[in-house]
Design a protein around this motif. Structure first.
Motif, mmCIF file in Angstrom:
data_model
loop_
_atom_site.group_PDB
_atom_site.id
_atom_site.type_symbol
_atom_site.label_atom_id
_atom_site.label_comp_id
_atom_site.label_asym_id
_atom_site.label_seq_id
_atom_site.Cartn_x
_atom_site.Cartn_y
_atom_site.Cartn_z
ATOM 1 N N PHE A 100 2.863 8.813 16.753
ATOM 2 C CA PHE A 100 2.150 7.646 16.255
ATOM 3 C C PHE A 100 0.733 7.666 16.827
ATOM 4 O O PHE A 100 0.545 7.863 18.030
ATOM 5 N N ALA A 101 -0.255 7.430 15.963
ATOM 6 C CA ALA A 101 -1.642 7.358 16.406
ATOM 7 C C ALA A 101 -2.311 6.182 15.704
ATOM 8 O O ALA A 101 -2.432 6.170 14.475
ATOM 9 N N PHE A 102 -2.714 5.184 16.471
ATOM 10 C CA PHE A 102 -3.429 4.019 15.957
ATOM 11 C C PHE A 102 -4.916 4.184 16.231
ATOM 12 O O PHE A 102 -5.310 4.608 17.321
ATOM 13 N N TRP A 103 -5.727 3.784 15.272
ATOM 14 C CA TRP A 103 -7.179 3.758 15.443
ATOM 15 C C TRP A 103 -7.645 2.361 15.052
ATOM 16 O O TRP A 103 -7.527 1.957 13.895
ATOM 17 N N TYR A 120 -1.611 6.606 11.814
ATOM 18 C CA TYR A 120 -1.267 7.968 11.434
ATOM 19 C C TYR A 120 0.076 8.311 12.063
ATOM 20 O O TYR A 120 0.333 7.976 13.220
ATOM 21 N N ILE A 121 0.919 8.971 11.297
ATOM 22 C CA ILE A 121 2.203 9.439 11.822
ATOM 23 C C ILE A 121 2.372 10.897 11.436
ATOM 24 O O ILE A 121 2.276 11.253 10.256
ATOM 25 N N LYS A 138 -2.063 9.981 7.347
ATOM 26 C CA LYS A 138 -2.537 8.606 7.398
ATOM 27 C C LYS A 138 -1.620 7.761 6.515
ATOM 28 O O LYS A 138 -1.505 7.998 5.316
ATOM 29 N N VAL A 139 -0.978 6.760 7.119
ATOM 30 C CA VAL A 139 -0.023 5.950 6.366
ATOM 31 C C VAL A 139 -0.473 4.504 6.179
ATOM 32 O O VAL A 139 0.057 3.801 5.318
ATOM 33 N N LEU A 140 -1.434 4.044 6.967
ATOM 34 C CA LEU A 140 -1.997 2.711 6.794
ATOM 35 C C LEU A 140 -3.499 2.763 7.036
ATOM 36 O O LEU A 140 -3.965 3.446 7.952
ATOM 37 N N ASP A 141 -4.256 2.028 6.226
ATOM 38 C CA ASP A 141 -5.688 1.860 6.459
ATOM 39 C C ASP A 141 -6.055 0.465 5.970
ATOM 40 O O ASP A 141 -6.269 0.237 4.780
ATOM 41 N N LEU A 142 -6.090 -0.491 6.897
ATOM 42 C CA LEU A 142 -6.273 -1.909 6.574
ATOM 43 C C LEU A 142 -7.637 -2.367 7.075
ATOM 44 O O LEU A 142 -7.873 -2.423 8.289
ATOM 45 N N GLN A 175 0.865 -1.180 0.000
ATOM 46 C CA GLN A 175 0.000 0.000 0.000
ATOM 47 C C GLN A 175 0.896 1.223 0.000
ATOM 48 O O GLN A 175 1.754 1.384 0.833
ATOM 49 N N SER A 176 0.691 2.100 -0.964
ATOM 50 C CA SER A 176 1.516 3.298 -1.042
ATOM 51 C C SER A 176 1.107 4.276 0.040
ATOM 52 O O SER A 176 0.030 4.209 0.604
ATOM 53 N N ASN A 177 1.985 5.198 0.350
ATOM 54 C CA ASN A 177 1.727 6.209 1.371
ATOM 55 C C ASN A 177 0.652 7.165 0.871
ATOM 56 O O ASN A 177 0.851 7.897 -0.079
ATOM 57 N N THR A 178 -0.503 7.135 1.520
ATOM 58 C CA THR A 178 -1.606 7.954 1.039
ATOM 59 C C THR A 178 -1.450 9.420 1.410
ATOM 60 O O THR A 178 -1.865 10.292 0.656
ATOM 61 N N ASN A 179 -0.876 9.689 2.611
ATOM 62 C CA ASN A 179 -0.797 11.063 3.096
ATOM 63 C C ASN A 179 -2.130 11.786 2.936
ATOM 64 O O ASN A 179 -2.185 12.951 2.580
ATOM 65 N N SER A 180 -3.216 11.052 3.158
ATOM 66 C CA SER A 180 -4.539 11.631 2.969
ATOM 67 C C SER A 180 -4.852 12.605 4.090
ATOM 68 O O SER A 180 -4.118 12.719 5.065
#
Length: 351
Positions: free
Chosen positions: A173-176, A185-186, A190-194, A20-25
Motif C-alpha cells: 500500500f502506498a498513499f500520497w 497505489y497497491i 493506482k487505484v484511487l485518485d481523489l 471510481q473504476s480501477n484505473t490501473n494507470s
C-alpha cells in the motif's frame, strides 16, 4: 446495482457519492524526501509489541515461514497507530506491506485505514474519530472510502473502487497525500485518485489501522512515512545535488524493485532535457553488517541505477559516473530504525 445502492445510501444520509473504476494507470508514485517515521521491527524482540506504536488491542512482532523480514501481527481487534510526532506537512507519503494469511469469504483483512485530524495522545474510537478524517476499507474485491468533518456536521463524500486481493500475498500500500488530494497505489497500480479526498481547514496528524476481528490476524511490515516530494529539476540543476529515498532494492542486494522506476524516470527526464549535464550516482548504506560488504553493496547499487538509466531511458553511460560510500557518510546516527532508513539512500551529484 452496487452503484445504485451506494447512491441511495448517500441520498438518505445526506452524502454526496460517486464510484471510481480501477484505473490501473501507469505507476507514478514517488516517496517523500524526508523520512519522518520508519519501522521494520528489526530492533525489537520477537513477541513484543513495537515501542513506537500505540494500540488498545493487541499485537506482536513475528517472523513468517513464507515471507522475509519481521512483521507486526494484529492479534486482537483495536487501533494500531505509529506515533509520528513530526509535522506531516501538506505533501507526504505513507507506505507499508500488508498480508492476510487466512483465506476468508467475507473480508480478507477485516480492517480499516484512517487519516485523522485529532489528538495523537488521546485516540478516540468509533466509526468517525477525530475532528475530521478519511477512511478506506479494503475487502476481497473492492475498496470503499469516505470522509467527514465537524464543519460538515460529520457528513462527507464516499465511493468505492474495484480491486481484487488474494490471501497469502504481500500487498504494498502506498498513499500520497497532497493538501486535499488523496492517491492510493497497491502493488504498483493506482487505484484511487481523489482531488477532494480530505476536507480542507484541518491539520491531519494521525494515520491508524483498525483491526475489526480477533479471527483474522493480518501482518503489517516495512512501514515508512516521508514528508515533502523532491523537486528533482531544482535540486539537480540549481543546487547540484539530489538525495533520493524513492529507489528501493531487495534486502542485501543490488536488484532494483519495480516501484523505483518513477523516481529514476524523473532523473532521466532532467538528463534528457539537459544533454550537457553529467552526474555521479553515489550509493549509501546504514551501518548494519560488515563495513567492506556495505561498501561493495553501495557500489553495486549505484551501478544498477546507472544501468537502468542507460538501458531503460537511453541516457549515455558516458554522462554517468558511479561511486559507493557504504556506511562512511551517515546523515544520522545508526542507532534507530528511523535513522538507519535516513542513511540508506542514493545521491545524484551534478558534475
Amino acid at each position: 446495482m452496487k452503484n445504485l445502492a451506494v447512491l441511495l445510501v448517500a441520498i438518505f444520509f445526506g452524502y454526496s457519492s460517486y464510484s471510481q473504476s480501477n484505473t490501473n494507470s501507469k505507476f507514478d508514485f514517488i516517496s517523500g524526501e524526508k523520512v519522518i517515521f520508519f519501522d521494520d521491527f528489526t530492533n525489537e524482540n520477537l513477541g513484543d509489541f513495537p515501542a513506537n506504536w500505540n494500540t488498545n488491542g493487541s499485537g506482536e512482532i513475528v517472523n513468517s515461514d513464507r515471507f522475509e523480514n519481521r512483521w507486526l501481527k494484529l492479534t486482537k481487534q483495536g487501533f494500531f497507530i505509529p506515533e509520528v510526532s513530526e509535522d506531516f506537512t501538506e505533501n507526504y507519503t505513507i507506505e507499508f506491506d500488508l498480508i492476510s494469511e487466512k483465506p476468508y469469504e467475507g473480508d480478507i483483512f477485516s480492517l480499516d485505514m484512517y487519516l485523522l485530524s485529532g489528538d495523537l495522545m488521546n485516540p478516540k474510537g468509533g466509526t468517525q474519530p477525530g475532528e475530521a478524517g478519511f477512511r478506506i476499507h479494503p475487502s476481497n474485491s473492492s475498496i470503499t472510502w469516505n470522509n467527514w468533518s465537524e464543519a460538515r456536521e460529520w457528513q462527507g463524500d464516499e465511493g468505492f473502487v474495484d480491486y481484487t486481493f488474494k490471501s497469502g500475498e504481500i500487498n504494498r500500500f502506498a498513499f500520497w497525500f497532497q493538501k486535499q488530494r488523496v492517491r492510493l497505489y497497491i502493488n504498483n497500480n493506482k487505484v484511487l485518485d481523489l482531488q477532494r479526498g480530505l476536507n480542507k481547514g484541518y491539520k491531519y496528524n494521525i494515520f491508524r489501522i483498525d483491526s475489526n476481528s480477533d479471527d483474522l490476524t493480518p501482518l503489517v511490515g516495512n512501514y515508512r512515512m516521508a514528508a515533502g516530494l523532491p523537486d528533482v529539476r531544482s535540486k539537480l540543476l540549481t543546487e547540484g545535488k539530489l538525495i533520493s529515498y524513492g529507489i528501493y532494492f531487495d534486502v542485501n542486494s543490488d536488484k532494483i524493485k519495480e516501484e523505483s522506476i518513477p523516481a529514476i524516470k524523473e532523473i532521466a527526464s532532467v538528463l534528457s532535457e539537459n544533454p550537457e549535464i553529467k552526474i555521479k550516482i553515489i550509493g549509501h548504506t546504514d551501518a548494519d553488517g560488515n563495513e567492506a560488504s556495505n561498501l561493495k553493496l553501495s557500489e553495486n547499487r549505484s551501478n544498477a541505477v546507472k544501468a537502468v538509466l542507460n538501458r531503460t531511458f537511453a541516457i549515455d553511460n558516458g554522462r554517468i559516473e558511479t561511486e559507493g560510500k557504504g556506511e562512511s557518510q551517515p546523515l544520522a546516527p545508526n542507532n534507530t530504525v528511523i535513522n538507519k532508513a535516513k542513511n540508506r539512500r542514493v545521491e545524484f551529484v551534478k558534475l
